[in-house]
Design a protein around this motif. Structure first.
Motif, PDB file in Angstrom:
ATOM      1  N   GLU A 149       5.997  12.543  -8.079  1.00  0.00           N
ATOM      2  CA  GLU A 149       7.010  11.208  -8.261  1.00  0.00           C
ATOM      3  C   GLU A 149       6.694  10.581  -9.637  1.00  0.00           C
ATOM      4  O   GLU A 149       7.323   9.952 -10.355  1.00  0.00           O
ATOM      5  CB  GLU A 149       6.807  10.339  -7.076  1.00  0.00           C
ATOM      6  N   ASP A 150       5.280  10.372  -9.773  1.00  0.00           N
ATOM      7  CA  ASP A 150       4.647   9.609 -10.806  1.00  0.00           C
ATOM      8  C   ASP A 150       4.152  10.267 -12.091  1.00  0.00           C
ATOM      9  O   ASP A 150       3.972  10.080 -13.219  1.00  0.00           O
ATOM     10  CB  ASP A 150       3.374   8.801 -10.228  1.00  0.00           C
ATOM     11  N   VAL A 151       3.116  11.341 -11.711  1.00  0.00           N
ATOM     12  CA  VAL A 151       2.481  11.956 -12.670  1.00  0.00           C
ATOM     13  C   VAL A 151       2.520  13.562 -12.749  1.00  0.00           C
ATOM     14  O   VAL A 151       2.917  14.166 -11.956  1.00  0.00           O
ATOM     15  CB  VAL A 151       1.007  11.556 -12.774  1.00  0.00           C
ATOM     16  N   LYS A 152       1.948  13.940 -13.665  1.00  0.00           N
ATOM     17  CA  LYS A 152       1.707  15.436 -13.850  1.00  0.00           C
ATOM     18  C   LYS A 152       0.549  15.590 -12.878  1.00  0.00           C
ATOM     19  O   LYS A 152      -0.410  14.999 -12.461  1.00  0.00           O
ATOM     20  CB  LYS A 152       1.200  15.981 -15.105  1.00  0.00           C
ATOM     21  N   PRO A 153       0.559  17.257 -12.412  1.00  0.00           N
ATOM     22  CA  PRO A 153      -0.637  17.507 -11.592  1.00  0.00           C
ATOM     23  C   PRO A 153      -2.031  17.158 -12.176  1.00  0.00           C
ATOM     24  O   PRO A 153      -2.024  17.067 -13.302  1.00  0.00           O
ATOM     25  CB  PRO A 153      -0.318  18.881 -11.294  1.00  0.00           C
ATOM     26  N   ASN A 154      -2.945  17.078 -11.345  1.00  0.00           N
ATOM     27  CA  ASN A 154      -4.485  16.888 -11.605  1.00  0.00           C
ATOM     28  C   ASN A 154      -4.883  15.314 -11.973  1.00  0.00           C
ATOM     29  O   ASN A 154      -5.833  15.067 -12.481  1.00  0.00           O
ATOM     30  CB  ASN A 154      -4.868  17.718 -12.656  1.00  0.00           C
ATOM     31  N   ALA A 155      -3.735  14.451 -11.845  1.00  0.00           N
ATOM     32  CA  ALA A 155      -4.228  13.124 -11.988  1.00  0.00           C
ATOM     33  C   ALA A 155      -5.021  12.719 -10.711  1.00  0.00           C
ATOM     34  O   ALA A 155      -4.784  13.354  -9.603  1.00  0.00           O
ATOM     35  CB  ALA A 155      -3.108  12.376 -11.837  1.00  0.00           C
ATOM     36  N   ASP A 156      -5.936  11.724 -10.711  1.00  0.00           N
ATOM     37  CA  ASP A 156      -6.758  11.634  -9.611  1.00  0.00           C
ATOM     38  C   ASP A 156      -6.168  10.664  -8.788  1.00  0.00           C
ATOM     39  O   ASP A 156      -6.514   9.364  -8.731  1.00  0.00           O
ATOM     40  CB  ASP A 156      -8.139  11.597 -10.155  1.00  0.00           C
ATOM     41  N   LEU A 157      -5.104  10.952  -7.847  1.00  0.00           N
ATOM     42  CA  LEU A 157      -4.656   9.797  -7.243  1.00  0.00           C
ATOM     43  C   LEU A 157      -5.561   9.343  -6.113  1.00  0.00           C
ATOM     44  O   LEU A 157      -5.470   8.398  -5.351  1.00  0.00           O
ATOM     45  CB  LEU A 157      -3.343  10.494  -6.472  1.00  0.00           C
ATOM     46  N   HIS A 162      -7.694   4.301  -3.907  1.00  0.00           N
ATOM     47  CA  HIS A 162      -9.143   3.976  -3.530  1.00  0.00           C
ATOM     48  C   HIS A 162      -9.127   2.476  -4.199  1.00  0.00           C
ATOM     49  O   HIS A 162      -9.346   1.385  -3.588  1.00  0.00           O
ATOM     50  CB  HIS A 162     -10.515   4.734  -3.976  1.00  0.00           C
ATOM     51  N   LEU A 163      -8.752   2.247  -5.430  1.00  0.00           N
ATOM     52  CA  LEU A 163      -8.719   1.057  -6.155  1.00  0.00           C
ATOM     53  C   LEU A 163      -7.527   0.456  -5.385  1.00  0.00           C
ATOM     54  O   LEU A 163      -7.787  -1.038  -5.340  1.00  0.00           O
ATOM     55  CB  LEU A 163      -8.528   1.459  -7.435  1.00  0.00           C
ATOM     56  N   PHE A 164      -6.497   0.880  -5.282  1.00  0.00           N
ATOM     57  CA  PHE A 164      -5.221  -0.044  -4.696  1.00  0.00           C
ATOM     58  C   PHE A 164      -5.931  -0.627  -3.450  1.00  0.00           C
ATOM     59  O   PHE A 164      -5.795  -1.754  -3.112  1.00  0.00           O
ATOM     60  CB  PHE A 164      -3.959   0.972  -4.472  1.00  0.00           C
ATOM     61  N   THR A 165      -6.506   0.123  -2.444  1.00  0.00           N
ATOM     62  CA  THR A 165      -6.485  -0.365  -1.107  1.00  0.00           C
ATOM     63  C   THR A 165      -7.970  -1.373  -1.092  1.00  0.00           C
ATOM     64  O   THR A 165      -7.767  -2.403  -0.580  1.00  0.00           O
ATOM     65  CB  THR A 165      -7.474   0.729  -0.446  1.00  0.00           C
ATOM     66  N   GLN A 166      -8.906  -1.197  -2.244  1.00  0.00           N
ATOM     67  CA  GLN A 166      -9.749  -2.106  -2.498  1.00  0.00           C
ATOM     68  C   GLN A 166      -9.078  -3.589  -3.071  1.00  0.00           C
ATOM     69  O   GLN A 166      -9.636  -4.598  -2.451  1.00  0.00           O
ATOM     70  CB  GLN A 166     -10.703  -1.695  -3.559  1.00  0.00           C
ATOM     71  N   ALA A 167      -8.306  -3.387  -3.742  1.00  0.00           N
ATOM     72  CA  ALA A 167      -7.537  -4.672  -4.297  1.00  0.00           C
ATOM     73  C   ALA A 167      -6.484  -5.251  -3.326  1.00  0.00           C
ATOM     74  O   ALA A 167      -6.687  -6.406  -3.162  1.00  0.00           O
ATOM     75  CB  ALA A 167      -6.871  -4.385  -5.582  1.00  0.00           C
ATOM     76  N   PRO A 232       3.549   3.845 -10.240  1.00  0.00           N
ATOM     77  CA  PRO A 232       4.418   3.041  -9.535  1.00  0.00           C
ATOM     78  C   PRO A 232       4.794   3.455  -8.018  1.00  0.00           C
ATOM     79  O   PRO A 232       4.848   2.699  -7.126  1.00  0.00           O
ATOM     80  CB  PRO A 232       5.523   2.692 -10.187  1.00  0.00           C
ATOM     81  N   TRP A 233       5.285   4.699  -7.866  1.00  0.00           N
ATOM     82  CA  TRP A 233       5.578   5.279  -6.653  1.00  0.00           C
ATOM     83  C   TRP A 233       4.336   5.350  -5.721  1.00  0.00           C
ATOM     84  O   TRP A 233       4.097   4.816  -4.543  1.00  0.00           O
ATOM     85  CB  TRP A 233       6.138   6.554  -6.840  1.00  0.00           C
ATOM     86  N   THR A 234       3.126   5.878  -6.421  1.00  0.00           N
ATOM     87  CA  THR A 234       1.991   5.772  -5.388  1.00  0.00           C
ATOM     88  C   THR A 234       1.531   4.375  -5.032  1.00  0.00           C
ATOM     89  O   THR A 234       1.059   4.365  -3.737  1.00  0.00           O
ATOM     90  CB  THR A 234       0.700   6.434  -6.372  1.00  0.00           C
TER      91      THR A 234
END
Ligand SMILES: [Zn+2]
Length: 495
Positions: A149-157, A162-167, A232-234
């Motif tokens: 949905e968002d990015v090419k493979p190998n992005a570290d989602l 982890h950052l999204f949840t923390q925030a 954004p999708w993530t």
């Protein structure tokens, strides 16, 4: 200050090094937290003292520490990747469970409960990693869907989430910089797996996870806004996406903790877990229940894989009944049953105006039957499709249609009756006390042919969640929380 900068640096290293192998520490802790708040906290009637198990901050700290633990071996590029991978899988959990069973028989004091709370956390981490990372048939894992949905493979989602949840949820009180490991329990479990884990190495992994837990809150605030824009999708769906998001992870965590809590008590919580069959080295779902409903209006249909079970009779005499069979896994053969209850999740009234006092009777079934694989709709299906050879229907394999031959097909008298009242809303658990019947099954295993649910009032209807339920909507954003509502048989035995 210097120390602070060092910590931030370690956090950054941790994010880079660890991400490819974990859903992200804070994500795991959030799944575990929600599993407890939304589900287990209300489970006291089912499993005594589970709802109140995490009774203070020390116990929560131990639980959250366990939620992070399995990634210790991957920290900083790999403290011990082999053992770190091994503790993500069922074989390790089984050995770990044996260690706890031997060292900490119930009843548990506060210190002992810390050790068990940590184990519960580790269990949730391992299971929730599966739908996050691994596709299962047509179900696309969260991570892989994010890549599409968002990015090419190998992005570290993993690190991104982890950052999204923390925030979005904040840091967890008490978990900043001080992760606790029950060192001896873990070393014994690794030893049982034949893994060489020097204590220093485990301690190094603990420190790295601890550093990450303190650093990312400050480190993440800028990165949060940046990542939200490019993923954004993530960001929008890391919680509600099914297959694999946080809400599903929470429901899965609750199921797994019930199962292991019961086993530590020498009880059994029998409920079908999702079939995550990813390999290697393999995960075998605990799937003790087979169920199906049968109906007089569709007498040749099989509904074995429909997501709903129903029990009803209308004014014209059309009737539906439901059958459930539980394999008594983990119940010792000479057990004396203290309590055995069938728990079903009431899915609600068909339409407003149909609420009425309805009694549902549970009978012992006296004939073997095959639940079959009939399904029409994974969200709302009830009626099934034309039966294949041998699958149960209204007519098959009964002496009288609907499993109604007294003595032959079923016992003459019900083992239990439970009312559903008009005041009952969708979304509550209903229980049938079948203690005597389960004792009979334990004493004579061949007599276990399951249970028939049948209406005890002239008319009425009730719909329940079945053992195959997983989605509550057709789209991919339903959370996947229905799994937690699957039928349960909870057997408590004398110690
Ligand atoms: Zn992991």
């Amino acid at each position: 200050m210097r120390r602070y900068i060092v910590t931030l640096g370690m956090a950054a290293i941790w994010l880079l090094a660890l991400g490819a192998y974990a859903a992200g520490g804070r994500v795991h802790a959030e799944m575990g937290r929600q599993g407890w708040f939304y589900y287990l906290a209300h489970d006291e009637p089912m499993l005594p003292e589970l709802g109140s198990f995490l009774s203070d901050d020390d116990l929560w700290h131990a639980y959250y520490s366990g939620c992070l633990f399995p990634d210790w071996g991957y920290a900083a590029g790999g403290v011990n990747r082999d053992a770190g991978e091994d503790c993500h899988w069922r074989e390790f959990l089984d050995r770990y469970f044996e260690v706890l069973r031997a060292k900490y028989p119930p009843p548990w004091d506060h210190e002992t409960k810390r050790h068990i709370a940590f184990f519960f956390g580790a269990v949730t981490h391992d299971l929730t990693d599966l739908p996050w990372h691994f596709n299962e048939g047509a179900n696309v894992a969260f991570e892989n869907r994010g890549h599409l949905e968002d990015v090419k493979p190998n992005a570290d989602l993993d690190s991104v989430c982890h950052l999204f949840t923390q925030a979005d949820y904040g840091t967890l009180p008490g978990l900043q910089g001080t992760i606790w490991f029950p060192r001896d329990d873990l070393l014994e479990a690794f030893a049982k797996r034949g893994k060489n884990v020097p204590p220093d190495q485990l301690e190094a992994g603990r420190r790295l996870l601890s550093a990450a837990s303190i650093g990312t809150a400050a480190f993440g605030s800028l990165a949060y806004w940046h990542n939200k824009m490019i993923y954004p999708w993530t960001h929008q769906h890391y919680e509600d996406y099914y297959y694999g998001g946080v809400q599903h992870g929470a429901a899965l965590s609750a199921m797994c903790i019930r199962y292991w809590y019961a086993r530590l008590q020498n009880w059994s919580c029998l409920q079908d877990m999702p079939d995550y069959s990813c390999k290697p080295p393999g995960y075998v779902a605990h799937a003790p229940c087979r169920d199906s409903s049968i109906g007089s209006a569709l007498p040749d249909n099989n509904a074995g894989v429909e997501p709903l079970l129903d029990v009803s009779r209308d004014d014209t005499g059309n009737e539906r009944r439901s059958l459930l069979h539980f394999t008594l896994d983990n119940v010792p053969s000479a057990a004396k049953v203290v309590s055995a209850k069938l728990w079903l999740f009431f899915a609600g009234w068909r339409d407003s105006g149909s609420e009425k006092e309805t009694v549902i009777e549970a009978y012992a079934v006296n004939r073997t039957w095959n639940a079959g694989s009939g399904v029409t709709n994974a969200v709302n299906g009830v009626g099934g499709r034309a039966a294949l050879d041998g699958e149960t229907t209204w007519k098959t394999p009964w002496q009288m249609p609907g499993c109604d031959g007294p003595g032959d097909d079923r016992d003459v008298a019900p083992a239990a009756s439970t009312p559903i009242s008009p005041a009952d809303r969708a979304g509550c658990w209903k229980a049938w006390d079948i203690t005597a019947l389960v004792q009979r099954w334990i004493d004579k295993p061949a007599s276990n042919n399951g249970i028939l649910l049948r209406l005890g009032t002239p008319t009425g209807e009730a719909t329940f969640i079945s053992s195959e339920a997983f989605k509550s909507r057709e789209d991919d954003y339903c959370g996947g929380t229905r799994i937690e509502q699957r039928p349960m048989l909870i057997v408590r035995i004398a110690s």
